[in-house]
Write a protein that holds these residues in place. Structure first.
Motif, PDB file in Angstrom:
ATOM      1  N   PHE A 179       0.822  -1.204   0.000  1.00  0.00           N
ATOM      2  CA  PHE A 179       0.000   0.000   0.000  1.00  0.00           C
ATOM      3  C   PHE A 179       0.863   1.264   0.000  1.00  0.00           C
ATOM      4  O   PHE A 179       0.645   2.197  -0.769  1.00  0.00           O
ATOM      5  CB  PHE A 179      -0.926  -0.008   1.221  1.00  0.00           C
ATOM      6  CG  PHE A 179      -1.675   1.271   1.419  1.00  0.00           C
ATOM      7  CD1 PHE A 179      -2.550   1.724   0.434  1.00  0.00           C
ATOM      8  CD2 PHE A 179      -1.508   2.047   2.559  1.00  0.00           C
ATOM      9  CE1 PHE A 179      -3.240   2.911   0.588  1.00  0.00           C
ATOM     10  CE2 PHE A 179      -2.193   3.239   2.722  1.00  0.00           C
ATOM     11  CZ  PHE A 179      -3.067   3.668   1.731  1.00  0.00           C
ATOM     12  N   SER A 180       1.882   1.249   0.860  1.00  0.00           N
ATOM     13  CA  SER A 180       2.734   2.437   0.958  1.00  0.00           C
ATOM     14  C   SER A 180       3.465   2.691  -0.356  1.00  0.00           C
ATOM     15  O   SER A 180       3.712   3.838  -0.721  1.00  0.00           O
ATOM     16  CB  SER A 180       3.760   2.255   2.067  1.00  0.00           C
ATOM     17  OG  SER A 180       3.143   1.743   3.196  1.00  0.00           O
ATOM     18  N   THR A 181       3.787   1.626  -1.066  1.00  0.00           N
ATOM     19  CA  THR A 181       4.475   1.803  -2.343  1.00  0.00           C
ATOM     20  C   THR A 181       3.562   2.419  -3.392  1.00  0.00           C
ATOM     21  O   THR A 181       3.896   3.407  -4.026  1.00  0.00           O
ATOM     22  CB  THR A 181       5.003   0.447  -2.848  1.00  0.00           C
ATOM     23  OG1 THR A 181       5.701  -0.188  -1.790  1.00  0.00           O
ATOM     24  CG2 THR A 181       5.906   0.628  -4.050  1.00  0.00           C
ATOM     25  N   VAL A 182       2.382   1.835  -3.561  1.00  0.00           N
ATOM     26  CA  VAL A 182       1.498   2.333  -4.620  1.00  0.00           C
ATOM     27  C   VAL A 182       0.878   3.681  -4.257  1.00  0.00           C
ATOM     28  O   VAL A 182       0.514   4.452  -5.140  1.00  0.00           O
ATOM     29  CB  VAL A 182       0.373   1.336  -4.977  1.00  0.00           C
ATOM     30  CG1 VAL A 182       0.940   0.100  -5.625  1.00  0.00           C
ATOM     31  CG2 VAL A 182      -0.463   0.975  -3.756  1.00  0.00           C
ATOM     32  N   ASN A 183       0.782   3.950  -2.953  1.00  0.00           N
ATOM     33  CA  ASN A 183       0.105   5.172  -2.526  1.00  0.00           C
ATOM     34  C   ASN A 183       0.815   6.423  -3.030  1.00  0.00           C
ATOM     35  O   ASN A 183       0.183   7.431  -3.311  1.00  0.00           O
ATOM     36  CB  ASN A 183       0.021   5.192  -1.000  1.00  0.00           C
ATOM     37  CG  ASN A 183      -1.015   6.179  -0.521  1.00  0.00           C
ATOM     38  OD1 ASN A 183      -1.946   6.495  -1.262  1.00  0.00           O
ATOM     39  ND2 ASN A 183      -0.852   6.663   0.681  1.00  0.00           N
TER      40      ASN A 183
END
Lengths: 53, 789
Positions: B525-529
């Protein structure tokens, strides 16, 4: 029998009166919305106690 | 486990918020509750349970209301003490809403009165402009869950007066009809006590009463038939007028010559019933506009960048070369060039592409695109009225076929009139040649009045009007009654893909591979966010409930994917090659695949697929049973095997509006064609098709002009709707057959000079009543059978 003359005049007057009412109702947009007034009339009685105005 | 629903809005309570011993789903709902109960409006909750809506407040949604120009356009009335505005509040749905809105003055100083029109979902608000501004009212309404919609209204006052005139005509006809019946009573009962003087008085009074019917209420029949004859056509009004003239002429003759009482009651009843039938047929759905204005799709104002900062301007005042700023979920109002580094935009409405697309600095972007995610800056290239979309829209307007009202009953009445005239004239000449001149005129008028097509003229309006009403219960809103006749004759059905057979803006995300732990999920999530890529936006939306971490290093490699470094993890998200995947993906072609690798190890992949409507396949099965079905999409090729199974070769992808239009025109050559679509890109195709259906998941939002507006929820009932239309047509045929039968009987008596006033007085109402009940009952039973098993 001649009372019929009077009766006919009365009946036509009454009918014309209602047509007049109908015309007034159309003029004053009473056929615009046939749902809201039926709900609105119930609101006059507050369902909970009113706070002071 | 039972779910608790919010006291205010009825949503499921996940996190508990309490107030006054009631449970709420969010702080916003609690706030509304307190606001209302403080002002003594708690009755709101006792009128209906959970009547509210979760309020959503967008910060500057009403910023344009600061512009005096914009406000002036909205106002109905303006003075220094009071201003009146009518606002469309799409959320109005129950009696509690009326209660709350009409008591709005208790919530805010300065609001004078509020008058709700429930059927139009409209509130007329009078307020004191010195104490409260329209923007404050809009914000208050939004806060309590009724966000006003400032889309332009299309209801014109001109439309309104014709509606009133129609009602008045019916009223006059009803008045005259009733009184004529009353005055005809002595004749009906053949009262002997009533002297002849009275009888003739009654008859002359009847003549007086028939005049308004003939010259006012019935005037439209004359006008319509004259205009039909001018273009050498016979409409249903022509035989009607013929019948009316015959009835009137014969009655006048009888009264003046003192031979009888005439048929004034029949004539008055006929006009009254016909007008009533037409009223039901023409009853329109006020809340829908079938002709749309392009501007109602755009925001009213936009943020313009100036040398001193930002300024809000109306989109009409925007000039070329201006710089504008568009935020998340906002629509670009003009063709523009991207000035920001990169932005993501949803083009599904314009082109039909399901997935959002990325634009980089210097790219051109069309008006109507919706920004997703980060806000962006643009340079105006073309003004709104000259944009690609506006040109497309103008073409839609000009290319549409004129709706020809060549209806079934119209055709029928042509043959009918010819036949009746032929019989009447032959009866006339037969008696004339036998030197029976009185009998000749008697037969002529008797044939004309007894065959007066009142029954057949009533059957279609009644059946179609009832069918329209019943279909609207199922979410099909028809522009007019003739659409049903057209639907019944449909041979080809063309469906659009994005937003029509798939659910707009909803993408199904499935994960395949080794299960991710909570920590790993939060890493993904943190990557795509942080990424702005369309696929990342969808993924981050799906995973938004997981906690987010701040990456130490982050790199987005164009065409490959994203690499992000966290404290002790490295996450790679992107193509198979990029993540060193050796997994084979099933059916990779009908969706997008995003692979995930953590610390160099391939974990699995997300499969992103636009979701088809529930029950779609069953519906296609039914549709293909008796018509040809086609898929016409502006999206990329989709090779879903199920689509292939139903559409086979009849699938066309990457179509622009012009291509769609040509395809429809080609199909229309071999049969009536129906187009079902939702976006602007389908607009032209909807217009050139015989029946255009605009699908809309939210009927208050924007949809292109069409013959039918279909609520997305009811999309899968399309097959039932078509077969219902066919049944309605069968009912009309049955009605026409029945009235034809009556006419044959009547004609026999007329030709043999056996028509007595009593006979006519009995036959005519009976035929009308039976035919009308067959029409209404038949359409109702067909509806029960098709839709409610």
């Amino acid at each position: 029998m001649s009372v019929l003359f009077l009766l006919i005049i009365i009946s036509l007057t009454v009918a014309a009166f209602f047509v007049g009412c109908y015309y007034w109702a159309i003029k004053t947009d009473q056929f615009e919305d046939d749902y809201t007034p039926s709900v609105r009339i119930l609101f006059d009685d507050e369902l909970t106690k009113k706070p002071k105005e | 486990m039972t779910t608790i629903s919010c006291f205010h809005c009825g949503e499921e309570v996940k996190e508990k918020f309490t107030g006054d011993n009631h449970l709420f789903c969010c702080a916003a709902c609690v706030n509304v509750y307190y606001l209302l109960s403080k002002s003594g409006l708690s009755s709101y909750y006792s009128l209906a349970s959970s009547p509210g809506f979760t309020p959503l407040v967008k910060n500057d949604a009403f910023a344009f209301l600061d512009l005096p120009d914009a406000v002036d356009k909205l106002l109905d009335f303006k003075s220094t003490e009071a201003e009146k505005v009518r606002l469309l509040l799409p959320q109005i749905h129950c009696s509690s809403c009326i209660y709350l809105l009409e008591n709005l003055h208790k919530l805010k100083e300065g609001i004078l009165t509020v008058h709700v029109n429930f059927s139009l979902k409209e509130a007329a608000i009078t307020y004191d402009p010195r104490r409260v501004s329209i923007k404050e009212i809009a914000l208050l309404l939004t806060k309590i869950g009724y966000e006003p919609s400032f889309k332009k209204k299309s209801g014109t006052p001109e439309n309104n007066t014709s509606y009133k005139k129609q009602l008045w005509k019916i009223g006059v006809a009803g008045f005259c009809f009733g009184n004529i019946m009353l005055l005809s009573f002595p004749e009906y009962l053949a009262l002997e006590e009533v002297s002849d003087d009275f009888k003739s008085l009654f008859r002359y009074l009847n003549i007086l009463l028939i005049l308004p019917i003939l010259f006012y209420s019935g005037s439209e029949f004359f006008k319509n038939s004259i205009s039909a004859l001018k273009v050498k056509k016979i409409s249903i009004d022509v035989p009607l007028v013929l019948g009316i003239i015959a009835l009137f002429g014969r009655s006048m003759y009888e009264v003046i010559s003192g031979t009888g009482s005439g048929y004034f009651d029949t004539l008055a009843g006929l006009v009254f019933l016909l007008l009533t039938g037409r009223y039901f047929q023409n009853k329109v759905f006020n809340q829908f506009s079938f002709e749309r204005e392009l501007y109602s799709y755009f925001p009213l104002s936009v943020l313009k960048k100036t040398t001193i900062g930002e300024e809000r301007v109306l989109i009409e005042n925007l000039k070329e070369e201006d710089f504008i700023k568009i935020k998340n979920e906002e629509i670009i109002p003009c063709d523009a060039e991207v000035v920001s580094e990169s932005i993501t935009a949803d083009l599904s409405f314009i082109t039909g592409e399901a997935m959002a697309r990325r634009f980089n600095k210097g790219d051109k972007i069309y008006a109507g695109s919706k920004i997703i995610g980060k806000s962006g800056e643009f340079k105006v290239l073309k003004k709104t009225d000259k944009s690609y979309l506006a040109c497309l829209w103008d073409e839609v307007k000009s290319s549409g076929k004129k709706d020809v009202l060549e209806s079934l009953t119209g055709k029928f009445s042509g043959y009918f009139t010819a036949l009746v005239l032929l019989i009447a004239l032959s009866a006339f000449s037969y008696y004339w040649m036998n030197n029976n001149i009185h009998g000749a005129f008697n037969a002529l008028t008797a044939v004309l009045l007894i065959t007066c097509p009142c029954a057949s003229a009533l059957s279609a309006p009644m059946a179609l009007g009832n069918a329209i009403r019943l279909l609207s219960r199922r979410g099909f809103y028809l522009k007019n009654a003739f659409v049903i006749e057209k639907v019944a004759g449909i041979k080809n059905i063309v469906l659009d893909k994005t937003g029509t057979i798939t659910v707009a803006e909803k993408v199904e995300v499935t994960y395949c591979g080794s299960t991710l732990s909570d920590e790993e999920e939060s890493l993904v999530f943190s990557t795509v966010n942080s990424s702005n890529h369309p696929l990342s936006r969808i993924l981050s939306d799906k995973l938004k409930h997981t906690p987010s971490l701040e990456p130490e290093a982050y790199e987005e490699i164009k065409g490959k994917g994203i690499e992000a470094k966290f404290q002790n993890n490295v996450v790679c998200i992107g193509s198979a090659l990029f993540t060193k995947s050796n997994v084979t993906v099933e059916n990779p072609k009908h969706g997008s695949v995003v692979h995930v690798a953590i610390n160099g190890k391939h974990k699995g992949y997300y499969f992103l697929e636009s979701r088809y409507r529930k029950g779609l396949w069953d519906m296609l099965e039914k549709l293909s049973a008796d018509s040809e079905i086609y898929l016409l999409s502006g999206d990329h090729k989709d090779e879903n095997p199920q689509l292939l199974q139903y559409f086979g070769k009849n699938m066309l992808f990457n179509q622009n509006p012009e291509g769609k239009k040509q395809y429809i025109q080609m199909l229309a050559e071999n049969g009536k064609t129906m187009m079902v679509g939702d976006g602007i890109n389908d607009g032209v195709a909807l217009k050139v098709s015989d029946v255009g259906i605009a699908v809309s998941d939210n009927v208050n939002s924007f949809y292109p002009s069409a013959h039918i507006i279909l609520d997305g929820k009811n999309f899968i009932q399309l097959a039932e709707m078509i077969s219902y239309s066919r049944s309605v047509l069968k009912v009309i045929y049955a009605c026409l057959g029945l009235s034809f039968l009556y006419n044959i009987v009547g004609m026999y008596f007329a030709c043999t000079l056996q028509v007595t006033p009593l006979f006519a007085a009995v036959l005519m109402p009976i035929s009308s009543i039976t035919v009308v009940s067959l029409a209404v009952g038949g359409t109702y039973f067909a509806y029960r059978r098709k839709f409610i098993n």
